[in-house]
Design a protein around this motif. Sequence first.
Motif, PDB file in Angstrom:
ATOM      1  N   VAL A   3       0.812  -1.206   0.000  1.00 11.14           N
ATOM      2  CA  VAL A   3       0.000   0.000   0.000  1.00 11.14           C
ATOM      3  C   VAL A   3       0.845   1.255   0.000  1.00 11.14           C
ATOM      4  O   VAL A   3       0.319   2.339  -0.126  1.00 11.14           O
ATOM      5  CB  VAL A   3      -0.970   0.055   1.204  1.00 11.14           C
ATOM      6  CG1 VAL A   3      -1.973  -1.044   1.116  1.00 11.14           C
ATOM      7  CG2 VAL A   3      -0.233   0.023   2.514  1.00 11.14           C
ATOM      8  N   CYS A  37     -12.384   0.045   8.145  1.00 10.17           N
ATOM      9  CA  CYS A  37     -12.309  -1.364   8.551  1.00 10.17           C
ATOM     10  C   CYS A  37     -13.615  -1.837   9.184  1.00 10.17           C
ATOM     11  O   CYS A  37     -13.988  -2.998   9.032  1.00 10.17           O
ATOM     12  CB  CYS A  37     -11.170  -1.582   9.546  1.00 10.17           C
ATOM     13  SG  CYS A  37      -9.513  -1.454   8.849  1.00 10.17           S
ATOM     14  N   GLU A  55      -7.952  -8.306   5.277  1.00  8.81           N
ATOM     15  CA  GLU A  55      -7.921  -6.951   5.852  1.00  8.81           C
ATOM     16  C   GLU A  55      -6.621  -6.652   6.590  1.00  8.81           C
ATOM     17  O   GLU A  55      -6.134  -7.463   7.372  1.00  8.81           O
ATOM     18  CB  GLU A  55      -9.083  -6.795   6.828  1.00  8.81           C
ATOM     19  CG  GLU A  55      -9.146  -5.449   7.508  1.00  8.81           C
ATOM     20  CD  GLU A  55     -10.329  -5.357   8.442  1.00  8.81           C
ATOM     21  OE1 GLU A  55     -10.110  -5.236   9.658  1.00  8.81           O
ATOM     22  OE2 GLU A  55     -11.480  -5.429   7.947  1.00  8.81           O
ATOM     23  N   ILE A  69      -6.937   3.837   8.197  1.00  6.16           N
ATOM     24  CA  ILE A  69      -6.535   3.201   6.944  1.00  6.16           C
ATOM     25  C   ILE A  69      -6.876   1.723   7.002  1.00  6.16           C
ATOM     26  O   ILE A  69      -6.585   1.053   8.003  1.00  6.16           O
ATOM     27  CB  ILE A  69      -5.015   3.363   6.701  1.00  6.16           C
ATOM     28  CG1 ILE A  69      -4.622   4.840   6.728  1.00  6.16           C
ATOM     29  CG2 ILE A  69      -4.606   2.690   5.390  1.00  6.16           C
ATOM     30  CD1 ILE A  69      -3.117   5.079   6.762  1.00  6.16           C
ATOM     31  N   CYS A  70      -7.471   1.225   5.926  1.00  8.38           N
ATOM     32  CA  CYS A  70      -7.771  -0.195   5.863  1.00  8.38           C
ATOM     33  C   CYS A  70      -7.587  -0.666   4.424  1.00  8.38           C
ATOM     34  O   CYS A  70      -8.015   0.007   3.481  1.00  8.38           O
ATOM     35  CB  CYS A  70      -9.197  -0.457   6.326  1.00  8.38           C
ATOM     36  SG  CYS A  70      -9.436  -2.146   6.915  1.00  8.38           S
ATOM     37  N   GLY A  71      -6.932  -1.817   4.258  1.00 10.57           N
ATOM     38  CA  GLY A  71      -6.676  -2.359   2.933  1.00 10.57           C
ATOM     39  C   GLY A  71      -7.052  -3.821   2.834  1.00 10.57           C
ATOM     40  O   GLY A  71      -7.083  -4.537   3.837  1.00 10.57           O
ATOM     41  N   SER A  78      -4.921  -4.601  -5.112  1.00 11.58           N
ATOM     42  CA  SER A  78      -5.259  -4.346  -3.716  1.00 11.58           C
ATOM     43  C   SER A  78      -6.083  -3.067  -3.677  1.00 11.58           C
ATOM     44  O   SER A  78      -6.015  -2.224  -4.568  1.00 11.58           O
ATOM     45  CB  SER A  78      -4.006  -4.214  -2.850  1.00 11.58           C
ATOM     46  OG  SER A  78      -3.232  -3.111  -3.252  1.00 11.58           O
ATOM     47  N   THR A  80      -7.319   0.043  -0.975  1.00  7.74           N
ATOM     48  CA  THR A  80      -7.103   0.675   0.321  1.00  7.74           C
ATOM     49  C   THR A  80      -8.028   1.878   0.430  1.00  7.74           C
ATOM     50  O   THR A  80      -8.225   2.609  -0.548  1.00  7.74           O
ATOM     51  CB  THR A  80      -5.637   1.130   0.486  1.00  7.74           C
ATOM     52  OG1 THR A  80      -4.779   0.003   0.254  1.00  7.74           O
ATOM     53  CG2 THR A  80      -5.377   1.654   1.890  1.00  7.74           C
ATOM     54  N   TYR A  82      -8.680   5.246   2.915  1.00 12.17           N
ATOM     55  CA  TYR A  82      -8.082   6.114   3.926  1.00 12.17           C
ATOM     56  C   TYR A  82      -9.108   7.161   4.341  1.00 12.17           C
ATOM     57  O   TYR A  82      -9.817   7.706   3.486  1.00 12.17           O
ATOM     58  CB  TYR A  82      -6.890   6.885   3.348  1.00 12.17           C
ATOM     59  CG  TYR A  82      -5.827   6.083   2.665  1.00 12.17           C
ATOM     60  CD1 TYR A  82      -4.610   5.841   3.295  1.00 12.17           C
ATOM     61  CD2 TYR A  82      -5.990   5.610   1.366  1.00 12.17           C
ATOM     62  CE1 TYR A  82      -3.599   5.134   2.659  1.00 12.17           C
ATOM     63  CE2 TYR A  82      -4.992   4.898   0.723  1.00 12.17           C
ATOM     64  CZ  TYR A  82      -3.795   4.667   1.375  1.00 12.17           C
ATOM     65  OH  TYR A  82      -2.804   3.976   0.736  1.00 12.17           O
TER      66      TYR A  82
END
Length: 168
Positions: A3, A37, A55, A69-71, A78, A80, A82
């Motif tokens: 990321v 998330c 996750e 932030i979560c990806g 991928s 992500t 934010y």
Amino acid sequence: MLVTAGLVVVGVTGCASGETSSVGTTTTVASALWNPCTEIPDEMLRAAGVDPASEEKGVGGHDQSGWEICGWDGREYSLTVYATDKEVAEFEQKPGNVDFRDVTIAGRPGREFRVAGASKELDCDVVFPTAQGVVQLQVLNRASLDDLTDPCVTIARVGENLVPTFPK
């Protein structure tokens, strides 16, 4: 999950979001940022082509002050998301963020951009203004695969599922 190529964390000074400061008898607490998330349902992530079980919170599993932030990983890219209290203008002024243009995804206006450098053709980002600042959506294609869809085409498609969950 990779990321860091499109990470646009802007340097901050002063109190970080969520910290409490007090002077005399007055206490202020920054409001909590929207958390991708916990706020994006698994079924929407699957519809966006990523695996909810992949996750990763923060950057490399580490929280970043002033950001949520979560990806998630998919087969070809991928994704992500934010959230920050920064303004769109800060993204536009950040060196290395290039090729800005207005877009509308799921009926919501945003600013699409790329990050200059080796991964420029693999990465696409869109920032959406919110009452707290912005929510940023990022798609990063897997460099190891051939014949991938332009990430800005992918971000428009997956955004149709995800953007309606973003705060206004």
